[in-house]
Design a protein around this motif. Structure first.
Motif, PDB file in Angstrom:
ATOM      1  N   VAL A  10       0.881  -1.178   0.000  1.00 29.81           N
ATOM      2  CA  VAL A  10       0.000   0.000   0.000  1.00 29.81           C
ATOM      3  C   VAL A  10       0.916   1.225   0.000  1.00 29.81           C
ATOM      4  O   VAL A  10       1.380   1.670   1.045  1.00 29.81           O
ATOM      5  N   GLY A  11       1.198   1.742  -1.176  1.00 27.51           N
ATOM      6  CA  GLY A  11       2.159   2.846  -1.259  1.00 27.51           C
ATOM      7  C   GLY A  11       3.497   2.392  -0.702  1.00 27.51           C
ATOM      8  O   GLY A  11       4.019   1.331  -1.072  1.00 27.51           O
ATOM      9  N   SER A  12       4.011   3.154   0.258  1.00 26.45           N
ATOM     10  CA  SER A  12       5.333   2.841   0.805  1.00 26.45           C
ATOM     11  C   SER A  12       5.301   1.776   1.906  1.00 26.45           C
ATOM     12  O   SER A  12       6.331   1.378   2.412  1.00 26.45           O
ATOM     13  N   ALA A  88     -12.626   6.725  -8.934  1.00 23.42           N
ATOM     14  CA  ALA A  88     -11.566   5.751  -8.612  1.00 23.42           C
ATOM     15  C   ALA A  88     -10.489   5.762  -9.695  1.00 23.42           C
ATOM     16  O   ALA A  88      -9.285   5.762  -9.399  1.00 23.42           O
ATOM     17  N   LEU A  89     -10.916   5.800 -10.945  1.00 26.01           N
ATOM     18  CA  LEU A  89      -9.939   5.814 -12.049  1.00 26.01           C
ATOM     19  C   LEU A  89      -9.044   7.042 -11.957  1.00 26.01           C
ATOM     20  O   LEU A  89      -7.823   6.959 -12.111  1.00 26.01           O
ATOM     21  N   ARG A  90      -9.644   8.183 -11.678  1.00 23.42           N
ATOM     22  CA  ARG A  90      -8.850   9.422 -11.598  1.00 23.42           C
ATOM     23  C   ARG A  90      -7.876   9.362 -10.406  1.00 23.42           C
ATOM     24  O   ARG A  90      -6.713   9.751 -10.537  1.00 23.42           O
ATOM     25  N   CYS A  91      -8.335   8.869  -9.283  1.00 24.79           N
ATOM     26  CA  CYS A  91      -7.466   8.788  -8.097  1.00 24.79           C
ATOM     27  C   CYS A  91      -6.219   7.957  -8.392  1.00 24.79           C
ATOM     28  O   CYS A  91      -5.137   8.234  -7.877  1.00 24.79           O
ATOM     29  N   MET A  92      -6.384   6.941  -9.224  1.00 25.76           N
ATOM     30  CA  MET A  92      -5.249   6.052  -9.488  1.00 25.76           C
ATOM     31  C   MET A  92      -4.206   6.707 -10.385  1.00 25.76           C
ATOM     32  O   MET A  92      -3.090   6.231 -10.477  1.00 25.76           O
ATOM     33  N   ASP A  93      -4.542   7.820 -11.031  1.00 25.94           N
ATOM     34  CA  ASP A  93      -3.564   8.503 -11.882  1.00 25.94           C
ATOM     35  C   ASP A  93      -2.432   9.123 -11.068  1.00 25.94           C
ATOM     36  O   ASP A  93      -1.328   9.279 -11.553  1.00 25.94           O
ATOM     37  N   PHE A  94      -2.701   9.517  -9.829  1.00 27.39           N
ATOM     38  CA  PHE A  94      -1.719  10.344  -9.099  1.00 27.39           C
ATOM     39  C   PHE A  94      -0.476   9.596  -8.620  1.00 27.39           C
ATOM     40  O   PHE A  94       0.622  10.170  -8.755  1.00 27.39           O
ATOM     41  N   THR A 112     -16.812  -1.713 -12.676  1.00 30.61           N
ATOM     42  CA  THR A 112     -15.940  -2.275 -11.636  1.00 30.61           C
ATOM     43  C   THR A 112     -14.715  -2.904 -12.284  1.00 30.61           C
ATOM     44  O   THR A 112     -13.593  -2.779 -11.787  1.00 30.61           O
ATOM     45  N   GLU A 113     -14.947  -3.578 -13.423  1.00 34.89           N
ATOM     46  CA  GLU A 113     -13.822  -4.247 -14.100  1.00 34.89           C
ATOM     47  C   GLU A 113     -12.770  -3.235 -14.559  1.00 34.89           C
ATOM     48  O   GLU A 113     -11.579  -3.486 -14.481  1.00 34.89           O
ATOM     49  N   GLU A 114     -13.225  -2.093 -15.001  1.00 37.03           N
ATOM     50  CA  GLU A 114     -12.252  -1.049 -15.399  1.00 37.03           C
ATOM     51  C   GLU A 114     -11.395  -0.624 -14.217  1.00 37.03           C
ATOM     52  O   GLU A 114     -10.186  -0.419 -14.331  1.00 37.03           O
ATOM     53  N   VAL A 115     -12.050  -0.478 -13.065  1.00 33.44           N
ATOM     54  CA  VAL A 115     -11.307  -0.088 -11.852  1.00 33.44           C
ATOM     55  C   VAL A 115     -10.292  -1.180 -11.499  1.00 33.44           C
ATOM     56  O   VAL A 115      -9.112  -0.903 -11.215  1.00 33.44           O
ATOM     57  N   ILE A 116     -10.726  -2.418 -11.534  1.00 34.21           N
ATOM     58  CA  ILE A 116      -9.834  -3.533 -11.164  1.00 34.21           C
ATOM     59  C   ILE A 116      -8.650  -3.597 -12.125  1.00 34.21           C
ATOM     60  O   ILE A 116      -7.498  -3.761 -11.690  1.00 34.21           O
ATOM     61  N   ARG A 117      -8.926  -3.464 -13.420  1.00 29.95           N
ATOM     62  CA  ARG A 117      -7.827  -3.548 -14.417  1.00 29.95           C
ATOM     63  C   ARG A 117      -6.809  -2.430 -14.197  1.00 29.95           C
ATOM     64  O   ARG A 117      -5.607  -2.654 -14.238  1.00 29.95           O
ATOM     65  N   LYS A 118      -7.313  -1.239 -13.955  1.00 30.09           N
ATOM     66  CA  LYS A 118      -6.378  -0.119 -13.763  1.00 30.09           C
ATOM     67  C   LYS A 118      -5.586  -0.314 -12.463  1.00 30.09           C
ATOM     68  O   LYS A 118      -4.376  -0.044 -12.408  1.00 30.09           O
ATOM     69  N   GLY A 123      -0.562  -1.439  -9.822  1.00 32.43           N
ATOM     70  CA  GLY A 123      -0.105  -2.051  -8.557  1.00 32.43           C
ATOM     71  C   GLY A 123      -0.749  -1.405  -7.343  1.00 32.43           C
ATOM     72  O   GLY A 123      -0.126  -1.249  -6.294  1.00 32.43           O
ATOM     73  N   ILE A 124      -2.014  -1.007  -7.501  1.00 30.66           N
ATOM     74  CA  ILE A 124      -2.734  -0.367  -6.382  1.00 30.66           C
ATOM     75  C   ILE A 124      -3.709  -1.373  -5.764  1.00 30.66           C
ATOM     76  O   ILE A 124      -4.520  -1.959  -6.486  1.00 30.66           O
ATOM     77  N   PRO A 125      -3.627  -1.581  -4.459  1.00 27.46           N
ATOM     78  CA  PRO A 125      -4.565  -2.534  -3.850  1.00 27.46           C
ATOM     79  C   PRO A 125      -5.971  -1.953  -3.720  1.00 27.46           C
ATOM     80  O   PRO A 125      -6.147  -0.735  -3.696  1.00 27.46           O
ATOM     81  N   LEU A 126      -6.924  -2.850  -3.641  1.00 29.45           N
ATOM     82  CA  LEU A 126      -8.319  -2.443  -3.458  1.00 29.45           C
ATOM     83  C   LEU A 126      -8.824  -2.994  -2.133  1.00 29.45           C
ATOM     84  O   LEU A 126      -8.555  -4.156  -1.807  1.00 29.45           O
TER      85      LEU A 126
END
Ligand code: SF4
Length: 349
Positions: A10-12, A88-94, A112-118, A123-126
């Motif tokens: 989860v991040g660092s 969620a998609l936008r948050c993952m850009d940062f 949901t699948e788009e979120v999971i794929r991104k 490498g971002i956990p859900l």
């Protein structure tokens, strides 16, 4: 013995595996344009022992703000997203370190699948899971509430696993202590996903501490739980303090801890221990050393009962006395209590 859970980055920080139990809290306000105030608060939370902070991101504007905040702070942040998968998609850009979603309220499966794929790409956990109060319609009437919560979490994990996504953290929360414990035990028997523990809507300080200690304390003693939040109708700082106390008293703390002992006061008191303990309490969580501090009301019993304290303060007529391991080391007028206490504490740091 801790339950063996899979490590999730989860991040660092890494959650699960052999890693220490992570303390987290949730930002209790709407995000404002004041990035500096939020950065200052996050630094203070980190200094107090918090390793992860969750923010509600109800719209694109908050996602933009949260993204900027994540880029300017060291502490990993979690975005809590409901309904709109595009946030969620936008948050993952940062990126944001972790996304909490409920596939049940995101809408069509492809969203949901788009979120999971991104999330997999980046490498971002859900974090997924179930709250007893918001089970899916078909499970709402279930008699076995704990089993229904596990089933609801399983249904969400199925969606993730079908896309080979294995970096999930799971939470199973209830405001009922017994249901909360049972659901987490049931899940832990079957899966190795890291578990985020918490009693939901636990109430104001005292009810929350009782419920959370009973539920989380038992689970942690059984080795279950990789991250905790003690939800309180109070500030995030109080939540962090509660988590620190729980872990320290279970022997699971990993940062130095100040053990504050204080007397309840009685007719012999010449010093307001309630007020003084309250004044110093929060600051003690930022001290990077194992110490015992005592705040006692009278010299008759104070230094004797707290003779294990590295630093104690007690009333003594119209004065206060400071003591170390039961021996008085300094006296001062009552009005200087705060000043001389911090001076002496500074010498021990
Ligand atoms: S330390 Fe003194 S004031 Fe405090 S409870 Fe004991 S006897 Fe009363």
């Amino acid at each position: 013995m801790r339950r063996k859970s899979r490590p999730v980055k989860v991040g660092s920080l890494t959650m699960g595996g052999d890693n220490p139990v992570v303390i987290q809290t949730m930002w209790d306000k709407a995000l404002t344009p004041d990035l500096e105030e939020e950065k200052k608060a996050l630094s203070r939370m980190a200094a107090m022992g918090c390793s992860l902070v969750r923010f509600a991101a109800p719209n694109q504007k908050s996602a933009e703000h949260l993204g900027r905040l994540a880029q300017e702070t060291d502490i990993p942040l979690v975005a809590d997203i409901h309904f709109d998968y595009r946030i969620a998609l936008r948050c993952m850009d940062f990126p944001i370190a972790k996304i909490r979603i409920n596939p049940g309220n995101i809408g069509e499966a492809w969203k949901t699948e788009e979120v999971i794929r991104k999330a997999a790409d980046k490498g971002i956990p859900l974090r997924v899971g179930a709250n007893e109060g918001s089970l899916p319609k078909e499970l709402r009437g279930a008699e076995n509430r704990a089993a229904a919560m596990v089933q609801a979490a399983e249904e969400q994990l199925d969606i993730l696993e079908k896309l080979n996504f294995d970096q999930a953290v799971v939470s199973l929360k209830s405001s009922n202590v017994e249901i909360c414990r049972t659901a987490n035990r049931l899940f832990a028997e079957k899966y190795d996903y890291p578990l985020h523990l918490g009693v939901t809507e636990a109430g104001p300080l005292i009810p929350s501490l009782v419920k959370s200690t009973l539920a989380l304390g038992d689970l942690l003693r059984e080795g279950i739980g990789d991250t905790i939040r003690i939800s309180i109708s109070d500030s995030p700082y109080k939540e962090i303090m509660a988590c620190r106390e729980l872990l320290a008293n279970l022997g699971l703390g990993t940062v130095p801890h100040v053990n504050l002992v204080s007397c309840p006061k009685c007719g012999r008191t010449t010093f307001d221990t309630h007020k003084f303990a309250e004044e110093i309490e929060t600051s003690l969580y930022s001290i990077d050393k194992n110490l015992t501090i005592a705040v006692m009301g009278c010299v008759v019993n104070g230094p004797g009962e707290a003779q294990h304290a590295d630093l104690g303060i007690t009333g003594m007529g119209d004065q206060i006395a400071l003591f170390h391991k039961g021996e008085i080391i300094r006296r001062a007028p009552l009005c200087q209590a705060n000043e001389v206490f911090w001076e002496e504490l500074e010498k021990l740091r």
